[in-house]
Write a protein that holds these residues in place. Structure first.
Motif, PDB file in Angstrom:
ATOM      1  N   ILE A   1     -17.098 -38.081  45.431  1.00  0.00           N
ATOM      2  CA  ILE A   1     -15.685 -38.134  45.110  1.00  0.00           C
ATOM      3  C   ILE A   1     -15.521 -38.137  43.592  1.00  0.00           C
ATOM      4  CG2 ILE A   1     -15.031 -39.309  47.246  1.00  0.00           C
ATOM      5  CD1 ILE A   1     -14.817 -41.916  45.667  1.00  0.00           C
TER       6      ILE A   1
ATOM      7  N   ILE B   1     -15.987 -41.927  52.302  1.00  0.00           N
ATOM      8  CA  ILE B   1     -15.077 -42.344  51.235  1.00  0.00           C
ATOM      9  C   ILE B   1     -15.090 -43.862  51.094  1.00  0.00           C
ATOM     10  CG2 ILE B   1     -12.647 -42.459  50.536  1.00  0.00           C
ATOM     11  CD1 ILE B   1     -12.268 -39.732  51.929  1.00  0.00           C
TER      12      ILE B   1
ATOM     13  N   MET C   1      -8.606 -40.858  44.424  1.00  0.00           N
ATOM     14  CA  MET C   1      -9.392 -39.631  44.499  1.00  0.00           C
ATOM     15  C   MET C   1      -8.576 -38.423  44.049  1.00  0.00           C
ATOM     16  SD  MET C   1     -11.353 -40.013  48.156  1.00  0.00           S
ATOM     17  CE  MET C   1     -11.437 -38.233  48.259  1.00  0.00           C
TER      18      MET C   1
ATOM     19  N   SER D   1     -12.925 -34.170  46.142  1.00  0.00           N
ATOM     20  CA  SER D   1     -14.176 -34.528  46.806  1.00  0.00           C
ATOM     21  C   SER D   1     -14.911 -33.251  47.163  1.00  0.00           C
ATOM     22  CB  SER D   1     -13.917 -35.352  48.073  1.00  0.00           C
ATOM     23  OG  SER D   1     -13.306 -34.564  49.073  1.00  0.00           O
TER      24      SER D   1
END
Length: 498
Positions: free
Chosen positions: A241, A296, A316, A319
């Motif tokens: 990420i 995650i 985030m 990713s």
């Protein structure tokens, strides 16, 4: 049967798969005087090789799995790679916070001693212990740590530069070209290709073939050669990420976790932190790999255990996930699957040779390519000797970032500082080719956003096989982090009209 209307194409070696291993083999073989075709069904480096942790490293944690030969080889390679590719690779200092309940200090010190001394260090600093102060990024209970050196690499650009070097030595580079059938005929490999863009087919012939298809290395046997693969690989998904940067210095962190895995937190593209990786067994199409909610949560959880600054999923900005084709001789957990590599050579009874590549990691790509090319060259009496250990990749013929930045500032004083800095670490001296004949910022053409201008996009289309916005934004430049949806659509339309 040759389905192309053109005359048959003949090569010494057809390399299937243009990830870092395939591109490295194509470069090495072409530089030894062999006529090479480098073939990939997608963009160059579109799969595993552009979805790594972006590190040139020996693999400190591999010492715990007793992979001393692999670590030693990788450590020795770091110096050659950093020297030959200063634009896309540079030294990186790592901070290892000590958590006594996970690994005692004496164990870490022994590991770092081995890491410092298994191979000769020429430019990288030795490891050291130290104590955190009240200004540390880490939580107050983490008071002690260690530092050691490894390296950073722009993985996707490494593939591109190897392909460029192969082309400079006469190789044909054929992205978006799928192998739909490959068979031996009359002492040659007859390889039928499908152009993924226009749907046409063609056939080429090669005296030898290299299967460097990465996650598809085994399935290529089943799908294109209608034969049983000599071995299967273990597909392991690694996800990362990207978040706004969580610290303001140039060091990276290597974080220990309760499950004995480690997670890297690495400075990324000036304004971000790159966090990864996971190790999850994977089934299915490698191109469809995506990060899961569990991954995650895992990565954010490890970071939040260590840092004062706390993250959530909402932080985030991007990713990515890649599928690593690993050797797995012993089973066990995904993180224990070996990062080593091996070859399978099929050349019995004088048949056209087939060399298949299993496993590998970016740090040892050049060494792997050299060994693979050595194996193939036994079947070509006129081939040259190994040459890549001291070979500078395209754009790497300069001393350091600071000196090249100064040169660009002197020659192109109108070029914005942010653009100049990115060009240095993306193109090196190839920056001059992008800027040739340009004397003002206006002459760089349409500004798409971030530091991306039309003259760079034109260069990428003409010289780096870019075909769509994704190629430019996420593999050639990483400017996808900075362009909004409208700007990305404008870029896509521009490329479509080129």
């Amino acid at each position: 049967m040759n389905l192309s209307s053109k005359s048959p194409e003949y090569y010494d070696v057809a390399v299937i798969g243009a990830g870092v291993n395939g591109a490295g083999i194509a470069m090495d073989a072409a530089g030894r005087g062999l006529k090479v075709a480098l073939i990939d069904m997608d963009d160059l480096g579109a799969a595993t090789s552009s979805n790594s942790s972006k590190l040139i490293h020996g693999g400190l944690r591999y010492l715990e799995h007793y992979e001393f030969r692999l670590v030693k080889e990788a450590l020795a390679e770091r110096e050659s790679l950093l020297r030959n590719s200063p634009h896309i690779m540079w030294p990186l200092r790592f901070i290892l916070p000590h958590r006594p309940h996970l690994r005692p200090a004496w164990m870490i010190r022994i590991g770092l001693f081995l890491y410092d001394n298994l191979a000769k260090r020429e430019t990288l600093r030795a490891s050291e212990g130290f104590r955190f102060d009240q200004d540390s990024d880490l939580k107050s209970e983490i008071t002690r740590g260690f530092k050691y050196s490894d390296g950073w690499v722009d993985d996707a650009r490494l593939v591109i530069l190897c392909a460029q070097a192969a082309q400079q030595h006469g190789a044909a580079v054929l992205p978006r070209t799928k192998v739909i059938n490959a068979k031996r005929a009359d002492g040659l490999w007859e390889v039928e290709l499908l152009d993924q863009i226009n749907g046409t087919t063609r056939t080429l012939f090669a005296k030898a073939m290299v299967n460097a298809a990465g996650p598809w290395v085994s399935s290529l046997f089943n799908n294109a050669m209608q034969s049983q693969a000599p071995r299967e690989i273990r597909m392991v998904k690694g996800s990362h990420i990207v978040v706004p940067k969580i610290f303001d210095h140039d060091n990276a962190y290597i974080l220990q976790n309760e499950d004995n895995r480690i997670v890297f937190v690495i400075p990324y593209e000036e304004d971000y932190s790159l966090i990864g990786t996971t190790d999850v067994d994977y089934q299915g199409d490698p191109k469809a790999a995506k990060i899961s909610k569990d991954e995650i949560d895992y990565l954010i959880g490890v970071v939040n255990t260590h840092f004062k600054k706390q993250l959530s999923e909402e932080d985030m900005v991007w990713s990515y996930s890649g599928v690593r084709p690993l050797m797995d001789e012993e089973g066990g957990s995904a993180q224990k699957a070996s990062r080593d590599y091996s070859f399978e050579l099929d050349a019995s009874d004088g048949a056209a040779p087939l060399l298949s590549i299993f496993g590998g990691k970016i740090t040892t790509y050049r060494k792997l390519a050299e060994a693979a090319t050595n194996s193939i060259c036994k079947h070509f009496s006129g081939a040259g000797s190994a040459w890549t250990k001291s070979a500078t990749l395209p754009g790497g013929n300069f001393k350091d970032h600071q000196s090249l930045n100064s040169d660009l500032e002197r020659l192109y004083p109108w070029l914005p500082k942010e653009v100049r800095k990115r060009y240095v670490r993306t193109y090196g001296t190839l920056s001059h080719q992008i800027l040739m004949g340009i004397q003002t910022i206006e002459q760089m053409g349409l500004h798409f956003g971030g530091t991306l201008y039309a003259c760079e996009v034109d260069y990428l289309i003409k010289y780096e096989w870019a075909y769509k916005a994704e190629d430019v934004l996420w593999r050639r430049t990483k400017q996808g982090l900075r362009l909004d949806d409208h700007q990305q659509a404008t870029l896509e339309e521009y490329i479509r009209n080129c």
